[in-house]
Write a protein that holds these residues in place. Structure first.
Motif, short mmCIF file in Angstrom:
data_model
loop_
_atom_site.label_atom_id
_atom_site.label_comp_id
_atom_site.label_asym_id
_atom_site.label_seq_id
_atom_site.Cartn_x
_atom_site.Cartn_y
_atom_site.Cartn_z
N PHE A 70 8.89 15.70 -0.96
CA PHE A 70 8.39 14.35 -1.24
C PHE A 70 9.05 13.34 -0.31
CE2 PHE A 70 8.84 10.21 -3.20
CZ PHE A 70 7.52 9.89 -3.50
N ARG A 71 10.37 13.39 -0.22
CA ARG A 71 11.10 12.42 0.61
C ARG A 71 10.78 12.57 2.09
NH1 ARG A 71 15.88 10.13 -2.15
NH2 ARG A 71 15.67 10.74 -4.32
N LEU A 72 10.44 13.79 2.50
CA LEU A 72 10.11 14.05 3.90
C LEU A 72 8.72 13.50 4.27
CD1 LEU A 72 10.95 15.47 6.55
CD2 LEU A 72 9.90 17.55 5.63
N TYR A 73 7.76 13.61 3.36
CA TYR A 73 6.37 13.29 3.72
C TYR A 73 5.80 12.03 3.09
CZ TYR A 73 6.45 17.96 5.61
OH TYR A 73 6.78 19.07 6.34
N ILE A 74 6.37 11.55 2.00
CA ILE A 74 5.82 10.39 1.30
C ILE A 74 6.82 9.25 1.41
CG2 ILE A 74 4.85 9.53 -0.86
CD1 ILE A 74 3.34 11.98 0.15
N HIS A 75 6.46 8.20 2.15
CA HIS A 75 7.38 7.08 2.32
C HIS A 75 6.61 5.83 2.73
CE1 HIS A 75 6.96 8.11 6.57
NE2 HIS A 75 7.24 9.35 6.20
N ARG A 76 7.29 4.71 2.68
CA ARG A 76 6.67 3.43 3.07
C ARG A 76 6.27 3.43 4.53
NH1 ARG A 76 10.10 -1.62 0.66
NH2 ARG A 76 10.12 -0.91 -1.49
N ALA A 91 5.71 8.95 -6.67
CA ALA A 91 5.25 7.80 -5.88
C ALA A 91 4.96 6.59 -6.76
CB ALA A 91 4.02 8.17 -5.06
N LEU A 92 4.40 6.84 -7.95
CA LEU A 92 4.07 5.74 -8.86
C LEU A 92 5.24 5.33 -9.75
CD1 LEU A 92 0.49 6.84 -9.96
CD2 LEU A 92 1.11 5.04 -8.34
N GLN A 93 6.38 5.99 -9.59
CA GLN A 93 7.58 5.75 -10.38
C GLN A 93 7.33 5.98 -11.86
OE1 GLN A 93 9.03 1.88 -9.20
NE2 GLN A 93 9.54 2.59 -7.15
N PHE A 94 6.51 6.99 -12.17
CA PHE A 94 6.28 7.43 -13.54
C PHE A 94 7.31 8.51 -13.86
CE2 PHE A 94 1.39 6.61 -13.42
CZ PHE A 94 1.63 5.24 -13.44
N PRO A 95 7.61 8.73 -15.14
CA PRO A 95 8.52 9.83 -15.47
C PRO A 95 7.97 11.16 -14.95
CG PRO A 95 8.17 8.42 -17.38
CD PRO A 95 7.19 7.98 -16.32
N ILE A 111 -9.18 15.97 -3.38
CA ILE A 111 -8.41 15.13 -2.45
C ILE A 111 -7.74 14.02 -3.24
CG2 ILE A 111 -8.52 13.58 -0.46
CD1 ILE A 111 -11.05 15.13 0.41
N THR A 112 -6.43 13.90 -3.08
CA THR A 112 -5.67 12.82 -3.69
C THR A 112 -5.10 11.96 -2.57
OG1 THR A 112 -5.12 14.08 -5.67
CG2 THR A 112 -3.64 12.26 -5.10
N TRP A 113 -5.34 10.66 -2.65
CA TRP A 113 -4.87 9.72 -1.64
C TRP A 113 -3.70 8.93 -2.22
CZ3 TRP A 113 -7.90 9.42 2.85
CH2 TRP A 113 -9.16 9.99 2.76
N ILE A 114 -2.55 8.98 -1.57
CA ILE A 114 -1.42 8.13 -1.93
C ILE A 114 -1.23 7.17 -0.76
CG2 ILE A 114 1.05 7.99 -2.44
CD1 ILE A 114 0.87 10.86 -3.54
N THR A 115 -1.35 5.89 -1.03
CA THR A 115 -1.17 4.86 0.00
C THR A 115 0.10 4.09 -0.32
OG1 THR A 115 -3.57 4.64 0.17
CG2 THR A 115 -2.23 2.86 1.10
N SER A 173 5.31 -3.06 2.05
CA SER A 173 5.94 -3.79 0.95
C SER A 173 6.46 -2.86 -0.14
CB SER A 173 4.93 -4.75 0.33
OG SER A 173 3.88 -4.01 -0.31
N GLY A 174 6.03 -1.60 -0.12
CA GLY A 174 6.39 -0.66 -1.17
C GLY A 174 5.31 -0.52 -2.22
N ARG A 175 4.29 -1.36 -2.15
CA ARG A 175 3.18 -1.28 -3.11
C ARG A 175 2.46 0.06 -2.91
NH1 ARG A 175 0.20 -6.50 -4.11
NH2 ARG A 175 1.26 -6.40 -6.09
N VAL A 176 2.22 0.76 -4.01
CA VAL A 176 1.62 2.09 -3.98
C VAL A 176 0.22 2.05 -4.59
CG1 VAL A 176 1.84 4.48 -4.79
CG2 VAL A 176 3.87 3.19 -4.14
N GLY A 177 -0.71 2.69 -3.91
CA GLY A 177 -2.06 2.84 -4.43
C GLY A 177 -2.39 4.32 -4.57
#
Length: 173
Positions: free
Chosen positions: A86-92, A119-123, A137-141, A145-149
């Motif tokens: 996660f830390r390697l591939y998902i970031h601002r 990414a959504l800061q859910f438990p 397909i799941t899109w994480i944007t 600013s750090g805003r996640v979609g």
């Protein structure tokens, strides 16, 4: 039809959909277990660099709440590995970035569900409450600013009779 055959059919529809979107993809990263299933990518996205990453291997990232009947013995080990992925591939996005950047990450639903919760800061213990069709397909944007979609589980491009799910994802109880 065998599960692997269903997986290849879902993958074919998914690859065709990704190609039809005509986005500029930077790279496709895939789990080691998906190496043999990525052959269709080259046909539809020939210019795409492909990188194999063992960190994306399937298993349970963290013990889910509520508990389930399927209990692997490796939550601690696999959770740490999946968190590193996660830390390697998902970031601002970088503040200086002027256009969207797209990575394709091909992996199993357990890893995707964990990525979404994180990414959504859910438990993250709720990862198994999320359902996905195979090949969706799941899109994480993530904006600078750090805003996640999130757009999760797009599979409308597949014929309904081709949709499948992982069986243990519904064995909560």
């Amino acid at each position: 039809m065998e599960t692997s055959s269903w997986s290849r059919v879902a993958q074919l529809y998914t690859v065709q959909r990704l190609a039809a979107l005509a986005l500029k993809y930077d790279v496709m990263v895939h789990s080691m277990t998906r190496v043999t299933e990525t052959g269709n990518i080259s046909k539809y996205l020939p210019e795409l660099d492909k990188v194999s990453c063992d960190l994306l291997r399937e298993n349970a990232p963290i013990e889910p709440v509520p508990p389930i009947t399927w209990k692997p013995d490796c939550y601690h080990e696999d959770g740490a590995r999946i968190e590193v992925a996660f830390r390697l591939y998902i970031h601002r996005a970088d503040n200086k970035q002027t256009e969207d950047r797209c990575k394709i990450i091909v992996c199993h639903t357990n890893v995707i569900r964990y990525f979404v919760c994180t990414a959504l800061q859910f438990p993250t213990e709720g990862w198994l409450r999320l359902g996905l069709n195979n090949g969706s397909i799941t899109w994480i944007t993530i904006r600078p600013s750090g805003r996640v979609g999130l757009r999760m589980g797009d599979s409308g491009f597949m014929p309904p009779e081709k949709l499948t799910r992982t069986r243990h994802s519904t064995t909560i109880g």
